[in-house]
Design an enzyme around this catalytic site. Structure first.
Site, mmCIF file in Angstrom:
data_model
loop_
_atom_site.group_PDB
_atom_site.id
_atom_site.type_symbol
_atom_site.label_atom_id
_atom_site.label_comp_id
_atom_site.label_asym_id
_atom_site.label_seq_id
_atom_site.Cartn_x
_atom_site.Cartn_y
_atom_site.Cartn_z
ATOM 1 N N ASP A 1 -34.809 32.808 3.191
ATOM 2 C CA ASP A 1 -34.298 31.639 3.946
ATOM 3 C C ASP A 1 -35.181 31.416 5.185
ATOM 4 O OD1 ASP A 1 -32.020 29.581 4.464
ATOM 5 O OD2 ASP A 1 -32.273 30.672 6.328
ATOM 6 N N ILE B 1 -26.742 25.058 12.034
ATOM 7 C CA ILE B 1 -27.908 24.196 12.278
ATOM 8 C C ILE B 1 -27.483 22.783 12.687
ATOM 9 C CG2 ILE B 1 -28.293 23.394 9.887
ATOM 10 C CD1 ILE B 1 -30.947 24.401 12.522
ATOM 11 N N SER C 1 -16.938 17.911 6.890
ATOM 12 C CA SER C 1 -16.857 19.373 6.913
ATOM 13 C C SER C 1 -15.466 19.773 6.476
ATOM 14 C CB SER C 1 -17.119 19.890 8.327
ATOM 15 O OG SER C 1 -16.757 21.249 8.414
ATOM 16 N N ARG C 2 -15.401 20.882 5.734
ATOM 17 C CA ARG C 2 -14.092 21.352 5.274
ATOM 18 C C ARG C 2 -13.291 21.957 6.411
ATOM 19 N NH1 ARG C 2 -16.821 25.005 0.823
ATOM 20 N NH2 ARG C 2 -17.765 25.594 2.807
ATOM 21 N N LYS D 1 -33.896 22.361 4.686
ATOM 22 C CA LYS D 1 -34.515 23.363 3.827
ATOM 23 C C LYS D 1 -33.501 24.477 3.569
ATOM 24 C CE LYS D 1 -35.113 26.914 5.643
ATOM 25 N NZ LYS D 1 -34.413 28.028 6.377
HETATM 26 P P1 NAP Z 1 -23.738 27.611 8.136
HETATM 27 O O1 NAP Z 1 -23.603 27.803 9.589
HETATM 28 O O2 NAP Z 1 -23.198 28.630 7.209
HETATM 29 O O3 NAP Z 1 -23.118 26.164 7.883
HETATM 30 C C1 NAP Z 1 -23.098 25.563 6.687
HETATM 31 C C2 NAP Z 1 -22.187 24.361 6.715
HETATM 32 O O4 NAP Z 1 -22.090 23.880 5.387
HETATM 33 C C3 NAP Z 1 -20.779 24.617 7.177
HETATM 34 O O5 NAP Z 1 -20.266 23.446 7.738
HETATM 35 C C4 NAP Z 1 -20.054 24.918 5.861
HETATM 36 O O6 NAP Z 1 -18.679 24.840 5.706
HETATM 37 C C5 NAP Z 1 -20.734 24.009 4.909
HETATM 38 N N1 NAP Z 1 -20.763 24.659 3.583
HETATM 39 C C6 NAP Z 1 -20.952 25.971 3.309
HETATM 40 N N2 NAP Z 1 -20.929 26.179 1.976
HETATM 41 C C7 NAP Z 1 -20.692 24.982 1.423
HETATM 42 C C8 NAP Z 1 -20.532 24.542 0.105
HETATM 43 N N3 NAP Z 1 -20.634 25.397 -0.928
HETATM 44 N N4 NAP Z 1 -20.279 23.235 -0.123
HETATM 45 C C9 NAP Z 1 -20.192 22.370 0.905
HETATM 46 N N5 NAP Z 1 -20.332 22.744 2.206
HETATM 47 C C10 NAP Z 1 -20.588 24.028 2.442
HETATM 48 O O7 NAP Z 1 -25.302 27.446 7.725
HETATM 49 P P2 NAP Z 1 -26.501 26.897 8.611
HETATM 50 O O8 NAP Z 1 -27.167 27.993 9.353
HETATM 51 O O9 NAP Z 1 -26.058 25.718 9.372
HETATM 52 O O10 NAP Z 1 -27.533 26.530 7.450
HETATM 53 C C11 NAP Z 1 -27.354 25.383 6.660
HETATM 54 C C12 NAP Z 1 -28.706 24.996 6.095
HETATM 55 O O11 NAP Z 1 -29.607 24.748 7.190
HETATM 56 C C13 NAP Z 1 -29.353 26.092 5.250
HETATM 57 O O12 NAP Z 1 -29.975 25.520 4.146
HETATM 58 C C14 NAP Z 1 -30.358 26.740 6.211
HETATM 59 O O13 NAP Z 1 -31.475 27.304 5.558
HETATM 60 C C15 NAP Z 1 -30.778 25.548 7.054
HETATM 61 N N6 NAP Z 1 -31.292 25.904 8.371
HETATM 62 C C16 NAP Z 1 -30.619 26.789 9.147
HETATM 63 C C17 NAP Z 1 -31.162 27.167 10.377
HETATM 64 C C18 NAP Z 1 -30.463 28.113 11.311
HETATM 65 O O14 NAP Z 1 -31.061 28.516 12.325
HETATM 66 N N7 NAP Z 1 -29.233 28.515 11.064
HETATM 67 C C19 NAP Z 1 -32.372 26.642 10.798
HETATM 68 C C20 NAP Z 1 -32.992 25.692 10.007
HETATM 69 C C21 NAP Z 1 -32.447 25.348 8.799
HETATM 70 P P3 NAP Z 1 -17.541 23.801 6.184
HETATM 71 O O15 NAP Z 1 -17.471 22.673 5.191
HETATM 72 O O16 NAP Z 1 -16.369 24.687 6.136
HETATM 73 O O17 NAP Z 1 -17.870 23.328 7.572
#
Ligand code: NAP
Length: 309
Positions: A168, A14, A36-37, A90
């Site tokens: 989600d 996102i 970011s890690r 969210k």
């Molecule tokens: P994602 O691609 O899995 O990315 C999550 C990011 O957060 C990565 O940078 C990740 O690792 C970091 N992360 C993961 N676990 C972590 C932890 N325990 N502690 C600290 N950092 C952590 O997920 P995403 O799709 O972007 O979603 C993230 C949030 O946005 C969620 O709450 C989701 O509901 C919301 N969202 C997503 C979308 C979508 O279309 N994907 C749309 C709207 C909202 P690194 O630190 O390794 O980089």
């Protein structure tokens, strides 16, 4: 006017799809740092984690938290305590108690907490709300069916405890429903289908009701490999309103309604964040999260076949 300096935590899907482009096009914010890690972002200061970013860039005005929900509470708490305004993706966190605490912390810190529901900024949501305002709700149907492998590839956090599973995306539908419904809705019953190797549901059927007895039946499913469906249909005393494509399109009594040509969701969200900071205000709404926790609490569970990504 001087732009607000913002740092972003969590460079995942996102952040790359929406936050970074929205911030790079923003007149109100300047993206100056990321934490970011594993990832780095060109043209900004990069840090391994939020604590390092706060220490390395003490001049930040705001932090955008874009990690999965399991990491939200600690991140928001840390950013508020460091005196930053916070934009929170969210779902807001993993327990209602954490939610209340974050709202209280923002108040004590005298900082803006914008706890976002991005789907409410889809173009047809405000017109739908306006049309429904004086109607009587008689019932409805919510279909939120998508392919988890397409939209959440490799996201193991979604299947872990506190990861929300199909809620989600489902919480997006609920965030729209709570925004547009002309009466409060409650969870009457739910059936959650949980893969035998996961902690969170892959599908859920929920019945919402109003105090007046209108029932809104929701079907959330992460296994939809065909046409992806994000639709809310509400029956009223003046006919049927249908929001399609996640809130982008509106039909009333079968007729397509032209909606204002607003900017996309994330530029609008950051515009709202800037307005809130200027006004010294917060924007939080627990209702979608409460309804999800209610569905988990009253819902029956059925184990289904394991999920392999
Ligand atoms: P994602 O691609 O899995 O990315 C999550 C990011 O957060 C990565 O940078 C990740 O690792 C970091 N992360 C993961 N676990 C972590 C932890 N325990 N502690 C600290 N950092 C952590 O997920 P995403 O799709 O972007 O979603 C993230 C949030 O946005 C969620 O709450 C989701 O509901 C919301 N969202 C997503 C979308 C979508 O279309 N994907 C749309 C709207 C909202 P690194 O630190 O390794 O980089």
């Amino acid at each position: 006017m001087k732009r607000l300096r913002i740092g972003l935590q969590g460079v995942g899907k996102i952040a790359r799809d929406q936050h970074i482009p929205a911030l790079r096009g923003s007149d109100a914010f300047e993206l100056v740092a990321c934490a970011s890690r594993n990832a780095t972002v060109e043209g900004v200061a990069n840090f391994h984690d939020l604590a390092a970013m706060l220490e390395g860039r003490p001049d930040l005005d705001a932090v955008s938290v874009c990690t999965p929900p399991q990491a939200h509470y600690e991140a928001v708490k840390m950013a508020l305590k460091a005196g930053k305004h916070v934009f929170l993706e969210k779902p807001p966190c993993t327990t209602l108690r954490e939610f209340e605490e974050l709202v209280a912390l923002a108040r004590v810190a005298n900082r803006t907490l914008f706890q976002t529901w991005h789907s409410r900024y889809a173009k047809a949501v405000a017109p739908a709300r306006a049309w429904l305002k004086d109607r009587t709700l008689r019932g409805g149907r919510v279909l939120w069916k998508e392919n988890v492998r397409q939209w959440h590839p490799g996201q193991s956090w979604i299947w872990a405890a506190g990861g929300f599973g199909v809620f989600d995306p489902g919480i997006n539908a609920i965030s729209i429903l709570t925004e547009i419904a002309p009466a409060p809705v409650f969870v009457r019953s739910a059936m959650l289908q949980v893969p035998s190797n996961c902690q969170s549901p892959i599908a859920a059927d929920i019945t919402f009701v109003t105090d007046a007895g209108a029932a809104i039946v929701a079907e959330f499913d992460f296994r939809e490999e065909g046409h992806q469906i994000w639709t809310i249909e509400l029956s009223t005393d003046a006919g049927v309103l249908e929001l399609k494509n996640g809130g982008a399109d509106l039909t009333i009594n079968g007729k397509e309604i032209a909606v204002p040509d607003e900017a996309e969701e994330y530029p609008r969200l950051y515009g709202r964040f800037a307005d809130l900071i200027r006004a010294g205000a917060c924007d939080v709404d627990a209702r979608p999260f409460q309804l999800v926790t209610d569905a988990f609490f009253v819902g029956a569970r059925r184990l289904v076949e394991p999920f392999e990504d």
